[in-house]
Design a protein around this motif. Structure first.
Motif, PDB file in Angstrom:
ATOM      1  N   LYS A  39       6.152   5.811  12.121  1.00  0.00           N
ATOM      2  CA  LYS A  39       4.878   6.525  12.136  1.00  0.00           C
ATOM      3  C   LYS A  39       5.136   7.966  11.745  1.00  0.00           C
ATOM      4  O   LYS A  39       5.948   8.659  12.343  1.00  0.00           O
ATOM      5  CB  LYS A  39       4.246   6.453  13.523  1.00  0.00           C
ATOM      6  N   THR A  40       4.458   8.420  10.691  1.00  0.00           N
ATOM      7  CA  THR A  40       4.702   9.758  10.170  1.00  0.00           C
ATOM      8  C   THR A  40       3.904  10.793  10.956  1.00  0.00           C
ATOM      9  O   THR A  40       3.090  10.455  11.827  1.00  0.00           O
ATOM     10  CB  THR A  40       4.314   9.828   8.686  1.00  0.00           C
TER      11      THR A  40
ATOM     12  N   SER B 150       0.822  -1.219   0.000  1.00  0.00           N
ATOM     13  CA  SER B 150       0.000   0.000   0.000  1.00  0.00           C
ATOM     14  C   SER B 150       0.848   1.257   0.000  1.00  0.00           C
ATOM     15  O   SER B 150       0.319   2.355  -0.159  1.00  0.00           O
ATOM     16  CB  SER B 150      -0.915   0.009   1.223  1.00  0.00           C
ATOM     17  N   MET B 151       2.165   1.086   0.194  1.00  0.00           N
ATOM     18  CA  MET B 151       3.108   2.215   0.238  1.00  0.00           C
ATOM     19  C   MET B 151       2.736   3.218   1.323  1.00  0.00           C
ATOM     20  O   MET B 151       2.862   4.425   1.143  1.00  0.00           O
ATOM     21  CB  MET B 151       3.175   2.901  -1.131  1.00  0.00           C
ATOM     22  N   GLY B 152       2.278   2.673   2.441  1.00  0.00           N
ATOM     23  CA  GLY B 152       1.924   3.514   3.580  1.00  0.00           C
ATOM     24  C   GLY B 152       0.434   3.467   3.843  1.00  0.00           C
ATOM     25  O   GLY B 152      -0.380   3.504   2.909  1.00  0.00           O
ATOM     26  N   ALA B 153       0.060   3.349   5.112  1.00  0.00           N
ATOM     27  CA  ALA B 153      -1.359   3.264   5.449  1.00  0.00           C
ATOM     28  C   ALA B 153      -1.556   3.699   6.891  1.00  0.00           C
ATOM     29  O   ALA B 153      -0.635   3.636   7.721  1.00  0.00           O
ATOM     30  CB  ALA B 153      -1.881   1.842   5.242  1.00  0.00           C
ATOM     31  N   SER B 154      -2.771   4.142   7.187  1.00  0.00           N
ATOM     32  CA  SER B 154      -3.114   4.490   8.559  1.00  0.00           C
ATOM     33  C   SER B 154      -3.399   3.216   9.351  1.00  0.00           C
ATOM     34  O   SER B 154      -3.505   2.114   8.779  1.00  0.00           O
ATOM     35  CB  SER B 154      -4.344   5.397   8.574  1.00  0.00           C
ATOM     36  N   GLU B 155      -3.562   3.373  10.660  1.00  0.00           N
ATOM     37  CA  GLU B 155      -3.846   2.204  11.496  1.00  0.00           C
ATOM     38  C   GLU B 155      -5.148   1.543  11.074  1.00  0.00           C
ATOM     39  O   GLU B 155      -5.243   0.316  10.993  1.00  0.00           O
ATOM     40  CB  GLU B 155      -3.913   2.629  12.966  1.00  0.00           C
ATOM     41  N   GLY B 156      -6.160   2.352  10.767  1.00  0.00           N
ATOM     42  CA  GLY B 156      -7.437   1.796  10.321  1.00  0.00           C
ATOM     43  C   GLY B 156      -7.315   1.064   8.997  1.00  0.00           C
ATOM     44  O   GLY B 156      -7.951   0.029   8.790  1.00  0.00           O
ATOM     45  N   GLN B 157      -6.492   1.602   8.093  1.00  0.00           N
ATOM     46  CA  GLN B 157      -6.297   0.940   6.803  1.00  0.00           C
ATOM     47  C   GLN B 157      -5.513  -0.353   6.952  1.00  0.00           C
ATOM     48  O   GLN B 157      -5.779  -1.337   6.247  1.00  0.00           O
ATOM     49  CB  GLN B 157      -5.595   1.900   5.844  1.00  0.00           C
TER      50      GLN B 157
ATOM     51  N   ILE C  99      -8.746  -8.172  18.045  1.00  0.00           N
ATOM     52  CA  ILE C  99      -8.051  -7.894  16.784  1.00  0.00           C
ATOM     53  C   ILE C  99      -7.343  -6.549  16.855  1.00  0.00           C
ATOM     54  O   ILE C  99      -6.170  -6.421  16.458  1.00  0.00           O
ATOM     55  CB  ILE C  99      -9.049  -7.931  15.608  1.00  0.00           C
ATOM     56  N   GLN C 100      -8.016  -5.521  17.345  1.00  0.00           N
ATOM     57  CA  GLN C 100      -7.402  -4.197  17.449  1.00  0.00           C
ATOM     58  C   GLN C 100      -6.185  -4.230  18.360  1.00  0.00           C
ATOM     59  O   GLN C 100      -5.156  -3.609  18.071  1.00  0.00           O
ATOM     60  CB  GLN C 100      -8.438  -3.193  17.972  1.00  0.00           C
ATOM     61  N   THR C 101      -6.281  -4.986  19.451  1.00  0.00           N
ATOM     62  CA  THR C 101      -5.146  -5.098  20.375  1.00  0.00           C
ATOM     63  C   THR C 101      -3.961  -5.779  19.697  1.00  0.00           C
ATOM     64  O   THR C 101      -2.809  -5.344  19.821  1.00  0.00           O
ATOM     65  CB  THR C 101      -5.560  -5.885  21.622  1.00  0.00           C
ATOM     66  N   ALA C 102      -4.234  -6.851  18.941  1.00  0.00           N
ATOM     67  CA  ALA C 102      -3.154  -7.564  18.253  1.00  0.00           C
ATOM     68  C   ALA C 102      -2.496  -6.679  17.195  1.00  0.00           C
ATOM     69  O   ALA C 102      -1.265  -6.693  17.025  1.00  0.00           O
ATOM     70  CB  ALA C 102      -3.700  -8.836  17.615  1.00  0.00           C
ATOM     71  N   VAL C 103      -3.300  -5.891  16.490  1.00  0.00           N
ATOM     72  CA  VAL C 103      -2.746  -4.983  15.481  1.00  0.00           C
ATOM     73  C   VAL C 103      -1.874  -3.928  16.133  1.00  0.00           C
ATOM     74  O   VAL C 103      -0.762  -3.628  15.666  1.00  0.00           O
ATOM     75  CB  VAL C 103      -3.881  -4.344  14.654  1.00  0.00           C
ATOM     76  N   ASN C 104      -2.355  -3.344  17.221  1.00  0.00           N
ATOM     77  CA  ASN C 104      -1.571  -2.317  17.923  1.00  0.00           C
ATOM     78  C   ASN C 104      -0.246  -2.880  18.428  1.00  0.00           C
ATOM     79  O   ASN C 104       0.804  -2.226  18.326  1.00  0.00           O
ATOM     80  CB  ASN C 104      -2.375  -1.744  19.093  1.00  0.00           C
ATOM     81  N   LYS C 105      -0.274  -4.078  18.990  1.00  0.00           N
ATOM     82  CA  LYS C 105       0.967  -4.693  19.476  1.00  0.00           C
ATOM     83  C   LYS C 105       1.936  -4.948  18.328  1.00  0.00           C
ATOM     84  O   LYS C 105       3.144  -4.710  18.452  1.00  0.00           O
ATOM     85  CB  LYS C 105       0.651  -6.006  20.198  1.00  0.00           C
ATOM     86  N   SER C 106       1.417  -5.419  17.203  1.00  0.00           N
ATOM     87  CA  SER C 106       2.287  -5.703  16.062  1.00  0.00           C
ATOM     88  C   SER C 106       2.882  -4.417  15.490  1.00  0.00           C
ATOM     89  O   SER C 106       4.074  -4.375  15.144  1.00  0.00           O
ATOM     90  CB  SER C 106       1.501  -6.452  14.984  1.00  0.00           C
ATOM     91  N   LEU C 107       2.079  -3.365  15.384  1.00  0.00           N
ATOM     92  CA  LEU C 107       2.610  -2.086  14.903  1.00  0.00           C
ATOM     93  C   LEU C 107       3.692  -1.560  15.839  1.00  0.00           C
ATOM     94  O   LEU C 107       4.712  -1.011  15.384  1.00  0.00           O
ATOM     95  CB  LEU C 107       1.473  -1.068  14.769  1.00  0.00           C
ATOM     96  N   TYR C 108       3.489  -1.727  17.134  1.00  0.00           N
ATOM     97  CA  TYR C 108       4.503  -1.290  18.094  1.00  0.00           C
ATOM     98  C   TYR C 108       5.795  -2.079  17.912  1.00  0.00           C
ATOM     99  O   TYR C 108       6.900  -1.506  17.912  1.00  0.00           O
ATOM    100  CB  TYR C 108       3.965  -1.459  19.517  1.00  0.00           C
ATOM    101  N   ARG C 109       5.676  -3.411  17.719  1.00  0.00           N
ATOM    102  CA  ARG C 109       6.874  -4.223  17.514  1.00  0.00           C
ATOM    103  C   ARG C 109       7.599  -3.813  16.226  1.00  0.00           C
ATOM    104  O   ARG C 109       8.838  -3.740  16.189  1.00  0.00           O
ATOM    105  CB  ARG C 109       6.508  -5.714  17.454  1.00  0.00           C
ATOM    106  N   CYS C 110       6.828  -3.562  15.179  1.00  0.00           N
ATOM    107  CA  CYS C 110       7.446  -3.171  13.900  1.00  0.00           C
ATOM    108  C   CYS C 110       8.192  -1.847  14.032  1.00  0.00           C
ATOM    109  O   CYS C 110       9.284  -1.676  13.472  1.00  0.00           O
ATOM    110  CB  CYS C 110       6.383  -3.083  12.808  1.00  0.00           C
ATOM    111  N   GLN C 111       7.630  -0.908  14.765  1.00  0.00           N
ATOM    112  CA  GLN C 111       8.333   0.365  14.984  1.00  0.00           C
ATOM    113  C   GLN C 111       9.584   0.150  15.827  1.00  0.00           C
ATOM    114  O   GLN C 111      10.659   0.683  15.517  1.00  0.00           O
ATOM    115  CB  GLN C 111       7.401   1.363  15.676  1.00  0.00           C
TER     116      GLN C 111
END
Length: 755
Positions: A744-745, A700-707, A725-737
């Motif tokens: 995060k822009t 996607s070349m960049g996306a928001s958390e909702g996307q 699901i939202q909790t798992a996504v937030n944890k994964s985004l934190y790990r990726c950062q």
């Protein structure tokens, strides 16, 4: 029989140099198979390969842009897709680029815009690798700053001898005598060159003009003879060159400030060219807007009586259509024929004032340089006075106008000794010998054709077309070897000369030395063939007997249909294990159930690892048909897991409840198969979750958390977006950062690092 004394030195020199030349040629392996047909074949092979390289570059650019396209319809790509589907109420371009600028730049990495459009449409944080200014001599620094800060590199292309930024025609009376009016300003090109911090690279080749006289005056009058120009094969023709048209016009001072008689003569010339050269494009340049209006009026008054003028003023072709423009608005335009109307001239009392509007003021010579270099084939300057009628003055623009009128009337002789045609003394005997051999065949020749830069070594005059050359002969002497690259020497020069009407023939020096009789026979054949073809610009082909020519296929483009709604190609189908129980029915909580449970674990873990303990318990319930996994069953199952070995690798249960078989060689993102149920977010291994997010952000070349959440719902076939699901996504985004995978822009979206 004795020899004259004057021949003795030459004879001694010949006797000494001949064996030396033969010894050099014999000892150099590169010259062993040196023959004219071999050399011609090699050059032709190089030309074809070089042309293939240039053409394939187009495909390479398209391929590079295609590789950067988004691979999903999530993120910013979804915004562009939605806007493309709308019938109305589209987002403003600036808003769209703020939300999807990265996608737009990836798909179309080159934006071509004016400085004003950059400010109007591009968001302030949009960045480019390179910013390029064309016609930079007309760009004011204040207009350029908004573009310059957006780039990592800056390229400024322009000509300081042409128009500077100006407001003359919008703020001044053209007939004003105020010579101190601030009608021009420093450009961004001037500031860059004056800074001394930016390296300067001159572009010296000029090949637009089909007749060398079109650029000759500018070359020596403005560019100090530094331009490399190329002569045309046709030297005399009514639709080529520079011509001065004198008319006894009267300049009407006052409110009109125009020259109606001269305007009528300009219309006469327009009619003449429209009648005899209807296929050639035509434009008119004037010194003033008043004279341009006078020419428009003269055309309109004769529309009914002159059929060739019908539709002339309705031509809206920006690149090829007819125009009448003043000096300030013509830069960048090109036409085959340009008629240049001075307009200024003697008034009713016969007085010629030395005030020629913008030409007389500071920078006027640059305006003249622009006006006289707009034509590809012919310039006709129409004036109501001659060069001899002008008085000496302090204005540089006036001085150049006087000199140009003289040049247009008398030709190159008006430049005096400025043009020095010559050849290198070391090469002259070689060329003279070839030229004399051609003349022995009955043809007339001219040496060193051209006024600057490149000169055709020998031109063979067409026997029945005065002012035209039948054949151009190039010797591989100093001029040939002085080219900086093989592309210049063996392809570009020839391409330019063919476009200028030449049929060229190459004489190879060593072949001429070894076999002058045979090479002269080749020349004779070439001349006869050129006379037979008699088509300017033809490529003279000789029968080649040795080196084969490489076949060059035209590069093509393959088109690929992309279904953005399909499952991403980087996912694999989740394989669910199916365990078949043996004949011996043992309950999973029984003390003797451990052997069968070990077999069950080996089968399931081998197929589905890494998997969560909850998934393994689900498989156990389905296999044994039990409603719940109690403490005794769970105790047996954990013991079986700890005893499981697959290919010598022991299964292990980590602190997060995932069963693994050693470190994974690679991480696969597994989508539900056709018969499998969707996995809950909590039972997906963290590394698989992180890899899915990485690939979603890449596609996607960049996306928001909702996307990101919406994309993962599609990948893992979730029908809802619950708290788990939202909790798992937030944890994964934190790990990726934290691991440096993404960032995060400022606008809250996530983007891969290094993308």
């Amino acid at each position: 029989m004795g020899a004259a004394a004057r021949h003795i030195p030459g004879a001694f020199e010949w006797a000494a140099l001949k064996p030396w030349a033969e010894a050099v040629a014999f000892s150099d392996n590169r010259m062993e198979n040196y023959r004219s047909d071999n050399r011609n074949a090699t050059v032709e092979e190089f030309r074809k390969l070089d042309e293939k390289l240039i053409k394939s570059a187009y495909s390479t650019v398209v391929e590079a842009c295609t590789a950067r396209r988004p691979r999903s319809s999530f993120g910013a790509a979804a915004i562009i897709v939605r806007e493309a589907e709308k019938k109305s109420r589209h987002k403003p371009i600036r808003t769209l680029l703020e939300q999807a600028g990265d996608i737009a730049q990836a798909l179309r990495p080159c934006f071509m815009m004016s400085p004003l459009s950059v400010s109007q449409y591009l968001p302030g944080n949009m960045h480019f690798d390179v910013v390029i200014f064309d016609e930079a001599s007309q760009v004011m620094p204040a207009d350029a700053v908004n573009c310059i800060y957006r780039g990592s590199q800056l390229i400024v292309a322009g000509d300081q001898k042409q128009l500077p930024p100006t407001s003359f025609f919008t703020s001044l009376n053209e007939d004003s005598d105020d010579e101190d009016s601030p009608d021009n300003f420093d450009s961004v090109l001037d500031l860059c060159k004056a800074s001394g911090a930016i390296p300067s690279l001159p572009l010296t080749w000029h090949y637009r003009s089909l007749h060398e006289d079109l650029i000759t005056y500018s070359n020596y009058g403005f560019y100090e003879g530094k331009l490399n120009t190329f002569p045309g094969a046709v030297q005399e023709s009514p639709d080529l060159g520079v011509h001065h048209e004198y008319v006894q016009g009267v300049y009407q001072r006052g409110a009109g400030s125009k020259n109606p008689i001269e305007a009528e003569r300009v219309v006469d010339r327009i009619i003449e060219h429209r009648t005899h050269n209807p296929e050639l494009s035509l434009g008119v340049v004037t010194f003033s807007t008043a004279q341009a209006d006078a020419i428009f009026d003269a055309i309109e008054s004769r529309l009914e009586s002159e059929d060739v003028l019908q539709g002339l003023l309705d031509d809206r072709d920006r690149l090829h259509g007819f125009f009448v423009k003043n000096l300030e608005s013509v830069q960048g335009d090109e036409r085959d024929i340009i008629i240049f109307s001075v307009g200024y001239g003697p008034d009713e009392s016969g007085k010629l004032a030395m005030n020629f509007g913008p030409l007389t003021r500071k920078g006027g010579q640059r305006r003249l340089n622009v006006a006289i270099t707009r034509a590809r084939r012919r310039v006709e300057i129409v004036s109501s006075f001659r060069a001899s009628d002008m008085r000496e003055g302090a204005s540089e623009g006036n001085m150049h106008l006087r000199n140009y009128l003289d040049f247009a009337a008398r030709g190159r002789v008006a430049l005096g000794s400025t043009i020095i045609a010559g050849t290198d003394d070391a090469q002259k005997p070689y060329e003279d010998e070839v030229r004399k051999a051609i003349e022995s065949l009955g043809y007339k020749t001219v040496s060193q054709i051209g006024t600057a830069g490149y000169r055709v070594d020998i031109g063979v005059v067409h026997p029945s077309k005065p002012g035209t050359f039948l054949l151009g002969v190039e010797c591989d002497g100093v001029a040939y070897s002085s080219a900086k690259t093989a592309r210049d020497r063996d392809r570009l020069r020839g391409a330019v000369l063919r476009n200028l009407g030449w049929t060229m023939f190459r004489v190879w020096g060593l072949s001429w030395y070894r076999d002058p009789v045979g090479q002269l026979a080749r020349l004779r054949t070439a001349l006869e063939l050129a006379l037979e073809q008699d088509q300017p610009g033809a490529v003279l082909m000789e029968k080649q007997s040795s080196a084969p020519i490489v076949a060059v296929d035209e590069p093509g483009l393959d088109f690929e249909s992309v279904d953005l709604s399909a499952a991403p190609a980087w996912t694999v189908e989740y394989t669910q294990a199916r365990y078949q129980r043996g004949k011996r029915l043992v309950e999973p909580g029984a003390p003797n159930a451990l052997p069968e449970l070990i077999g069950f674990c080996e089968h399931v873990i081998a197929v589905e690892a890494p998997l969560h303990l909850d998934t393994l318990q689900t498989r156990l319930r389905d296999t044994w048909g039990v409603s719940r996994v109690g403490s005794r069953i769970k105790e047996n199952l954990l013991a079986a897991v700890n005893s499981t070995r697959i290919d010598g690798v022991r299964a292990r249960l980590d602190n997060d409840g995932f069963i693994r078989l050693g470190p994974p060689a690679s991480v696969s993102v597994r989508r539900p198969g056709s018969a499998a149920l969707a996995r809950k977010a909590g039972v997906i291994p963290p590394e698989e979750f992180d890899e899915a997010i990485r690939l979603v952000l890449r596609d996607s070349m960049g996306a928001s958390e909702g996307q990101v959440l919406a994309a993962l719902r599609s990948v893992f076939s979730w029908q809802r977006s619950g708290v788990d699901i939202q909790t798992a996504v937030n944890k994964s985004l934190y790990r990726c950062q934290r691991n440096g995978v993404c960032e995060k822009t400022a606008d809250g979206s996530y983007r891969l690092n290094g993308a």
